[in-house]
Design a protein around this motif. Structure first.
Motif, PDB file in Angstrom:
ATOM      1  N   ARG A 282      28.289  40.963 -36.880  1.00  0.00           N
ATOM      2  CA  ARG A 282      27.835  40.092 -35.780  1.00  0.00           C
ATOM      3  C   ARG A 282      29.013  39.369 -35.140  1.00  0.00           C
ATOM      4  N   LEU A 283      29.938  38.923 -35.971  1.00  0.00           N
ATOM      5  CA  LEU A 283      31.096  38.196 -35.448  1.00  0.00           C
ATOM      6  C   LEU A 283      31.970  39.103 -34.578  1.00  0.00           C
ATOM      7  N   LEU A 284      32.216  40.319 -35.047  1.00  0.00           N
ATOM      8  CA  LEU A 284      33.100  41.216 -34.302  1.00  0.00           C
ATOM      9  C   LEU A 284      32.455  41.662 -32.989  1.00  0.00           C
ATOM     10  N   LEU A 285      31.141  41.882 -33.000  1.00  0.00           N
ATOM     11  CA  LEU A 285      30.454  42.216 -31.754  1.00  0.00           C
ATOM     12  C   LEU A 285      30.476  41.030 -30.788  1.00  0.00           C
ATOM     13  N   ALA A 286      30.321  39.824 -31.317  1.00  0.00           N
ATOM     14  CA  ALA A 286      30.405  38.635 -30.470  1.00  0.00           C
ATOM     15  C   ALA A 286      31.807  38.482 -29.891  1.00  0.00           C
ATOM     16  N   ALA A 287      32.817  38.818 -30.688  1.00  0.00           N
ATOM     17  CA  ALA A 287      34.196  38.764 -30.194  1.00  0.00           C
ATOM     18  C   ALA A 287      34.411  39.775 -29.080  1.00  0.00           C
ATOM     19  N   LEU A 288      33.861  40.985 -29.241  1.00  0.00           N
ATOM     20  CA  LEU A 288      33.957  41.982 -28.168  1.00  0.00           C
ATOM     21  C   LEU A 288      33.331  41.457 -26.886  1.00  0.00           C
ATOM     22  N   ASP A 289      32.128  40.869 -27.000  1.00  0.00           N
ATOM     23  CA  ASP A 289      31.455  40.315 -25.817  1.00  0.00           C
ATOM     24  C   ASP A 289      32.317  39.253 -25.152  1.00  0.00           C
ATOM     25  N   ALA A 290      32.901  38.380 -25.971  1.00  0.00           N
ATOM     26  CA  ALA A 290      33.680  37.271 -25.431  1.00  0.00           C
ATOM     27  C   ALA A 290      34.956  37.749 -24.753  1.00  0.00           C
ATOM     28  N   PHE A 291      35.680  38.656 -25.390  1.00  0.00           N
ATOM     29  CA  PHE A 291      36.912  39.165 -24.786  1.00  0.00           C
ATOM     30  C   PHE A 291      36.615  39.996 -23.541  1.00  0.00           C
ATOM     31  N   ALA A 292      35.483  40.707 -23.544  1.00  0.00           N
ATOM     32  CA  ALA A 292      35.105  41.477 -22.360  1.00  0.00           C
ATOM     33  C   ALA A 292      34.766  40.561 -21.195  1.00  0.00           C
ATOM     34  N   GLU A 293      34.155  39.439 -21.493  1.00  0.00           N
ATOM     35  CA  GLU A 293      33.735  38.507 -20.443  1.00  0.00           C
ATOM     36  C   GLU A 293      34.910  37.739 -19.843  1.00  0.00           C
ATOM     37  N   LYS A 294      35.806  37.244 -20.699  1.00  0.00           N
ATOM     38  CA  LYS A 294      36.841  36.319 -20.232  1.00  0.00           C
ATOM     39  C   LYS A 294      38.257  36.852 -20.349  1.00  0.00           C
ATOM     40  N   GLY A 295      38.426  38.006 -20.960  1.00  0.00           N
ATOM     41  CA  GLY A 295      39.773  38.508 -21.172  1.00  0.00           C
ATOM     42  C   GLY A 295      40.427  37.810 -22.352  1.00  0.00           C
ATOM     43  N   TYR A 296      41.527  38.375 -22.798  1.00  0.00           N
ATOM     44  CA  TYR A 296      42.207  37.808 -23.976  1.00  0.00           C
ATOM     45  C   TYR A 296      42.688  36.386 -23.714  1.00  0.00           C
ATOM     46  N   ASP A 297      43.334  36.179 -22.585  1.00  0.00           N
ATOM     47  CA  ASP A 297      43.896  34.857 -22.311  1.00  0.00           C
ATOM     48  C   ASP A 297      42.822  33.814 -22.033  1.00  0.00           C
ATOM     49  N   GLY A 298      41.669  34.248 -21.535  1.00  0.00           N
ATOM     50  CA  GLY A 298      40.620  33.293 -21.178  1.00  0.00           C
ATOM     51  C   GLY A 298      39.736  32.873 -22.323  1.00  0.00           C
ATOM     52  N   MET A 299      39.815  33.538 -23.455  1.00  0.00           N
ATOM     53  CA  MET A 299      38.941  33.230 -24.582  1.00  0.00           C
ATOM     54  C   MET A 299      39.737  32.591 -25.707  1.00  0.00           C
ATOM     55  N   SER A 300      39.252  31.481 -26.222  1.00  0.00           N
ATOM     56  CA  SER A 300      39.887  30.830 -27.366  1.00  0.00           C
ATOM     57  C   SER A 300      39.050  31.064 -28.616  1.00  0.00           C
ATOM     58  N   VAL A 301      39.699  31.045 -29.765  1.00  0.00           N
ATOM     59  CA  VAL A 301      38.979  31.208 -31.025  1.00  0.00           C
ATOM     60  C   VAL A 301      38.018  30.048 -31.231  1.00  0.00           C
ATOM     61  N   ARG A 302      38.409  28.859 -30.784  1.00  0.00           N
ATOM     62  CA  ARG A 302      37.538  27.698 -30.942  1.00  0.00           C
ATOM     63  C   ARG A 302      36.241  27.879 -30.154  1.00  0.00           C
ATOM     64  N   GLU A 303      36.350  28.388 -28.923  1.00  0.00           N
ATOM     65  CA  GLU A 303      35.151  28.616 -28.121  1.00  0.00           C
ATOM     66  C   GLU A 303      34.283  29.699 -28.748  1.00  0.00           C
ATOM     67  N   LEU A 304      34.912  30.757 -29.252  1.00  0.00           N
ATOM     68  CA  LEU A 304      34.151  31.819 -29.888  1.00  0.00           C
ATOM     69  C   LEU A 304      33.419  31.287 -31.118  1.00  0.00           C
ATOM     70  N   ALA A 305      34.088  30.439 -31.900  1.00  0.00           N
ATOM     71  CA  ALA A 305      33.439  29.850 -33.076  1.00  0.00           C
ATOM     72  C   ALA A 305      32.204  29.053 -32.665  1.00  0.00           C
ATOM     73  N   ARG A 306      32.300  28.317 -31.560  1.00  0.00           N
ATOM     74  CA  ARG A 306      31.140  27.568 -31.072  1.00  0.00           C
ATOM     75  C   ARG A 306      30.014  28.507 -30.671  1.00  0.00           C
ATOM     76  N   ARG A 307      30.362  29.613 -30.027  1.00  0.00           N
ATOM     77  CA  ARG A 307      29.341  30.551 -29.560  1.00  0.00           C
ATOM     78  C   ARG A 307      28.519  31.128 -30.703  1.00  0.00           C
ATOM     79  N   ILE A 308      29.164  31.458 -31.804  1.00  0.00           N
ATOM     80  CA  ILE A 308      28.451  32.137 -32.880  1.00  0.00           C
ATOM     81  C   ILE A 308      28.083  31.218 -34.028  1.00  0.00           C
TER      82      ILE A 308
END
Length: 214
Positions: free
Chosen positions: A23-49
């Protein structure tokens, strides 16, 4: 470059905090696809999931480590697809090529994030694009090229640069799923079912194969 598999083994969840790696890795794929590598922070991803930033850092080491792990989780599937097609003793060479294309396009339907991510990464020289090419594309390339060479030598297909075939299949075949808004405006269904996906994949494969025939 960090080793994605080693990074994934590092760290353990705190008491009471479970980590569903898929679930985490799929959520990471969604996040990086949406915002790009530079636009996504690990902190924001942690909040999302709903897990702690510290947990992600302990498990993957860094944002780049998480990116490597997420992409490897997805692309290992397409690696198996091409190895099965090119190594199958039951398939004629031309049918093996066709099946590889069909399965690649069907993979793109289930993982459209990968193409969106590569649209970001493919234009920039970074450790991430080198990771994809060195870990997935280059190891498979000799298998596909041997298949193409046999078909060319037997006079069944015309020569085609490897990069041209790569982008016809990966970029062209998968664009319908990676660009859903544009696809919908062109009349494609919002949520294509498996039969629709297979028909699209087979149409893409037939156009490519028929175009290559001598």
């Amino acid at each position: 470059m960090a080793d994605a598999a080693a990074i994934r083994r590092r760290g353990r969840p705190r008491a009471g905090e479970e980590l569903d790696a898929t679930r985490l890795l799929l959520a990471a794929l969604d996040a990086f696809a949406e915002k790009g590598y530079d636009g996504m922070s690990v902190r924001e991803l942690a909040r999302r999931i709903g897990v702690s930033h510290a947990l992600l850092t302990a498990r993957f080491g860094s944002k780049e480590g998480l990116w490597f792990a997420a992409m490897e989780h997805a692309l290992t599937k397409t690696e198996h697809v091409w190895r099965e097609a090119t190594n199958s003793p039951d398939l004629d060479d031309l049918e093996a090529l066709r099946q590889g294309v069909v399965r690649q396009v069907m993979f793109a339907a289930t993982h459209p994030q990968v193409q969106r991510i590569m649209n970001h990464e493919g234009a920039t020289d970074s450790p991430r694009v080198h990771f994809i090419v060195d870990r997935f594309i280059n190891p498979l390339r000799p298998l596909v090229e041997q298949l193409l060479d046999r078909l060319i030598a037997s006079g069944r297909i015309r020569p085609l640069p490897y990069a041209t075939l790569h982008y016809l299949v990966v970029g062209g075949g998968g664009a319908l799923f990676a660009s859903p808004v544009e696809a919908r405006l062109l009349g494609a269904p919002d949520t294509p079912d498996e039969n629709t996906i297979r028909r699209h994949a087979e149409s893409v494969a037939d156009v490519i194969i028929n175009g290559l025939r001598t």
